[in-house]
Enzyme design. Structure first.
Site, PDB file in Angstrom:
ATOM      1  N   ASN A 223      36.485  -1.637  26.884  1.00  0.00           N
ATOM      2  CA  ASN A 223      35.277  -2.372  27.265  1.00  0.00           C
ATOM      3  C   ASN A 223      34.172  -1.393  27.631  1.00  0.00           C
ATOM      4  O   ASN A 223      34.340  -0.170  27.507  1.00  0.00           O
ATOM      5  CB  ASN A 223      35.582  -3.333  28.421  1.00  0.00           C
ATOM      6  CG  ASN A 223      36.180  -2.619  29.614  1.00  0.00           C
ATOM      7  OD1 ASN A 223      35.560  -1.773  30.237  1.00  0.00           O
ATOM      8  ND2 ASN A 223      37.433  -2.969  29.939  1.00  0.00           N
ATOM      9  N   ASP A 293      42.474  -7.265  29.802  1.00  0.00           N
ATOM     10  CA  ASP A 293      43.344  -8.406  30.084  1.00  0.00           C
ATOM     11  C   ASP A 293      44.568  -8.438  29.173  1.00  0.00           C
ATOM     12  O   ASP A 293      45.628  -8.936  29.558  1.00  0.00           O
ATOM     13  CB  ASP A 293      42.566  -9.708  29.914  1.00  0.00           C
ATOM     14  CG  ASP A 293      41.484  -9.872  30.966  1.00  0.00           C
ATOM     15  OD1 ASP A 293      41.715  -9.445  32.115  1.00  0.00           O
ATOM     16  OD2 ASP A 293      40.413 -10.418  30.641  1.00  0.00           O
ATOM     17  N   PRO A 319      49.463  -6.823  33.096  1.00  0.00           N
ATOM     18  CA  PRO A 319      49.648  -7.211  34.501  1.00  0.00           C
ATOM     19  C   PRO A 319      48.310  -7.218  35.227  1.00  0.00           C
ATOM     20  O   PRO A 319      47.411  -6.432  34.899  1.00  0.00           O
ATOM     21  CB  PRO A 319      50.571  -6.120  35.045  1.00  0.00           C
ATOM     22  CG  PRO A 319      50.361  -4.944  34.146  1.00  0.00           C
ATOM     23  CD  PRO A 319      50.097  -5.531  32.786  1.00  0.00           C
ATOM     24  N   ASP A 320      48.143  -8.104  36.175  1.00  0.00           N
ATOM     25  CA  ASP A 320      46.939  -8.166  37.006  1.00  0.00           C
ATOM     26  C   ASP A 320      47.141  -7.188  38.169  1.00  0.00           C
ATOM     27  O   ASP A 320      47.899  -7.460  39.101  1.00  0.00           O
ATOM     28  CB  ASP A 320      46.730  -9.595  37.521  1.00  0.00           C
ATOM     29  CG  ASP A 320      45.383  -9.766  38.199  1.00  0.00           C
ATOM     30  OD1 ASP A 320      44.984  -8.868  38.965  1.00  0.00           O
ATOM     31  OD2 ASP A 320      44.734 -10.805  37.977  1.00  0.00           O
ATOM     32  N   ILE A 321      46.484  -6.063  38.114  1.00  0.00           N
ATOM     33  CA  ILE A 321      46.747  -4.996  39.075  1.00  0.00           C
ATOM     34  C   ILE A 321      46.420  -5.419  40.495  1.00  0.00           C
ATOM     35  O   ILE A 321      47.245  -5.279  41.411  1.00  0.00           O
ATOM     36  CB  ILE A 321      45.967  -3.721  38.687  1.00  0.00           C
ATOM     37  CG1 ILE A 321      46.473  -3.166  37.364  1.00  0.00           C
ATOM     38  CG2 ILE A 321      46.077  -2.657  39.793  1.00  0.00           C
ATOM     39  CD1 ILE A 321      45.693  -1.985  36.834  1.00  0.00           C
ATOM     40  N   VAL A 322      45.228  -5.952  40.706  1.00  0.00           N
ATOM     41  CA  VAL A 322      44.821  -6.279  42.081  1.00  0.00           C
ATOM     42  C   VAL A 322      45.685  -7.398  42.658  1.00  0.00           C
ATOM     43  O   VAL A 322      46.063  -7.366  43.841  1.00  0.00           O
ATOM     44  CB  VAL A 322      43.312  -6.622  42.138  1.00  0.00           C
ATOM     45  CG1 VAL A 322      43.009  -7.943  41.432  1.00  0.00           C
ATOM     46  CG2 VAL A 322      42.821  -6.657  43.576  1.00  0.00           C
ATOM     47  N   PHE A 337      36.770  -6.923  42.506  1.00  0.00           N
ATOM     48  CA  PHE A 337      35.450  -6.961  41.864  1.00  0.00           C
ATOM     49  C   PHE A 337      35.501  -7.987  40.742  1.00  0.00           C
ATOM     50  O   PHE A 337      36.530  -8.121  40.064  1.00  0.00           O
ATOM     51  CB  PHE A 337      35.080  -5.594  41.306  1.00  0.00           C
ATOM     52  CG  PHE A 337      34.379  -4.706  42.302  1.00  0.00           C
ATOM     53  CD1 PHE A 337      33.059  -4.333  42.127  1.00  0.00           C
ATOM     54  CD2 PHE A 337      35.035  -4.271  43.435  1.00  0.00           C
ATOM     55  CE1 PHE A 337      32.414  -3.529  43.044  1.00  0.00           C
ATOM     56  CE2 PHE A 337      34.422  -3.469  44.366  1.00  0.00           C
ATOM     57  CZ  PHE A 337      33.091  -3.097  44.174  1.00  0.00           C
ATOM     58  N   LYS A 351      38.580 -16.331  42.322  1.00  0.00           N
ATOM     59  CA  LYS A 351      39.461 -15.168  42.261  1.00  0.00           C
ATOM     60  C   LYS A 351      39.863 -14.712  43.659  1.00  0.00           C
ATOM     61  O   LYS A 351      40.989 -14.263  43.877  1.00  0.00           O
ATOM     62  CB  LYS A 351      38.757 -14.024  41.525  1.00  0.00           C
ATOM     63  CG  LYS A 351      38.647 -14.209  40.021  1.00  0.00           C
ATOM     64  CD  LYS A 351      37.984 -12.998  39.374  1.00  0.00           C
ATOM     65  CE  LYS A 351      37.893 -13.163  37.858  1.00  0.00           C
ATOM     66  NZ  LYS A 351      37.228 -11.991  37.228  1.00  0.00           N
TER      67      LYS A 351
END
Length: 422
Positions: A223, A293, A319-322, A337, A351
């Site tokens: 990105n 994502d 995986p969603d890190i946060v 963020f 979120k």
């Protein structure tokens, strides 16, 4: 050793230039100190003026050059006292054999020697002279006296000299001197920050930049994130007294001073490094990275050859890190963020709750004047309901200023969490 000259504001340096051919290097030194953010005033002895003109230093420093002790136009004839109070550092470069002797003997027969006795600030001398004069017993005796008096002596370099001799006595290069001065003030500021800073005694882990998800050895999915916001936050957290670990995706940015950097490429690697930081002890986790994502289900071993009008690639969710970090039993204070293109605040608030964060900062990356490639940003900050804190709107400003405001918000939330409930 390489060192980035970071801007230091509101620090004042009196650069004193004495007689010697090395005086030409002092002109370059003024420029380097100004580039680093210092305020610079120049004092010149009569000997220095034989080698280089005051007008040169006035043009480079942007301030009048001081040459006379008894100048009726300078603070009613007491200019040396005003200079002595103004300075945060008296830097004598080059320092001649004569001025070292005057300092050691406590003489006060000109502006510089009087200034030396009158200033409470640290004094650094950079001796530059003929190699035989440097080796003379009287010179070494004077240097020992100055060291005992608390003066910091920067040793001369060795090499060929203007007189044709070879040996110790050359003034170090201006860039090296500017680095040493900058390091000194950074260390002094760091000592204060570690004791009194907003994030003193905290270990802050920050993810920044994009991730790259390989398709084959030459192609990847990524990105537009540049990492600028995350790097600005790393610098701001370090300045606030924190120990900072920056887990960075592939970006072309210099590591902020004092920050430990871990380079990663993929989302999986970023998660692995983040989990390792939890094991090492993490108080605050700030997830600024724009993590992909999805990733390619099977990465081709060799370059995918072009064939046909379509290429079908199967993507699987990263995986969603946060969210993963937030679910850990020993979770740190979590800051997320949200970079959105529409319904920014609505998505960010969702979120915050869904990922069980303590705080989230969101911005509208559809705007061309802020966001990924810009040096400026504007954000809205939301806090978890348990903090009972109202949202904060951070108006458009440089990413460095936004980073400082985010540090303030984190500090306030941490204090709010510790405050006793009535």
């Amino acid at each position: 050793m390489s060192f980035n000259l970071s801007v230091i504001s509101n620090k004042n340096i009196v650069l004193a230039v004495t007689g010697g051919i090395a005086a030409y290097k002092s002109a370059i030194l003024v420029r380097r100190l100004k580039d680093a953010g210092f305020n610079v005033r120049v004092v010149m002895t009569q000997g220095a003026q034989a080698f280089i003109t005051p007008l040169t230093f006035q043009a480079l420093s942007g301030n009048p050059v001081h040459t006379e002790l008894l100048n009726p136009e300078a603070e009613a004839g007491m200019g040396h006292i005003e200079l002595a109070r103004w300075a945060d550092l008296l830097l004598v470069a080059p320092a001649s054999c004569d001025i070292l002797a005057k300092f050691a003997a406590g003489l006060a027969d000109d502006l510089l020697s009087t200034l030396y006795l009158a200033t409470p600030c640290p004094v650094w001398v950079v001796p530059a002279m003929n190699q035989q004069m440097w080796a003379a017993k009287a010179t070494q005796r004077n240097l020992n006296t100055l060291v005992e008096d608390g003066v910091h002596v920067i040793m001369p370099d060795a090499g060929s000299q203007a007189c044709g001799d070879v040996g110790l006595g050359r003034m170090p290069e201006p860039e090296d001197l500017a680095v040493q001065v900058t390091q000194y003030f950074h260390q002094a500021q760091r000592a204060i920050a570690e004791k009194f800073g907003l994030l003193a005694d905290k270990h802050v882990v920050i993810t920044a930049g994009p991730t790259r998800e390989a398709m084959d050895p030459v192609r990847y999915i990524s990105n537009h994130s540049t990492g600028k916001m995350g790097f600005a936050l790393a610098a701001a957290c370090y300045a606030a007294g924190a120990k900072v670990t920056l887990i960075a995706g592939p970006v072309s940015l210099d590591t902020p001073n004092g920050v430990h950097r871990i380079n990663v490429s993929s989302a999986i690697k970023m998660l692995e490094s983040s989990m390792q930081m939890l094991d090492d002890g993490c108080d605050i986790f700030i997830a600024t990275a724009a993590v992909a994502d999805y990733r390619v289900a099977e990465v081709a071993e060799h370059k995918i050859k072009k064939s046909g009008d379509e290429l079908n690639v199967t993507l699987i969710k990263n995986p969603d890190i946060v969210a993963t970090i937030a679910q850990q039993q020993k979770r740190p204070f979590m800051v997320g963020f949200a970079a959105e293109t529409r319904n920014v605040e609505q998505y960010a608030a969702g979120k915050l709750v869904a990922k069980k964060l303590d705080m989230i900062a969101c911005n509208d990356v559809s705007r061309s004047d802020i966001g990924f490639a810009s040096d400026e940003n504007a954000m809205t900050v939301f806090f978890a309901e348990r903090y009972h804190m109202e949202k904060r709107d951070l108006d458009k400003a440089s990413k460095q200023e936004i980073a400082q405001q985010l540090v303030d918000a984190i500090h306030d939330a941490l204090n709010h969490a510790l405050a006793p409930t009535l």
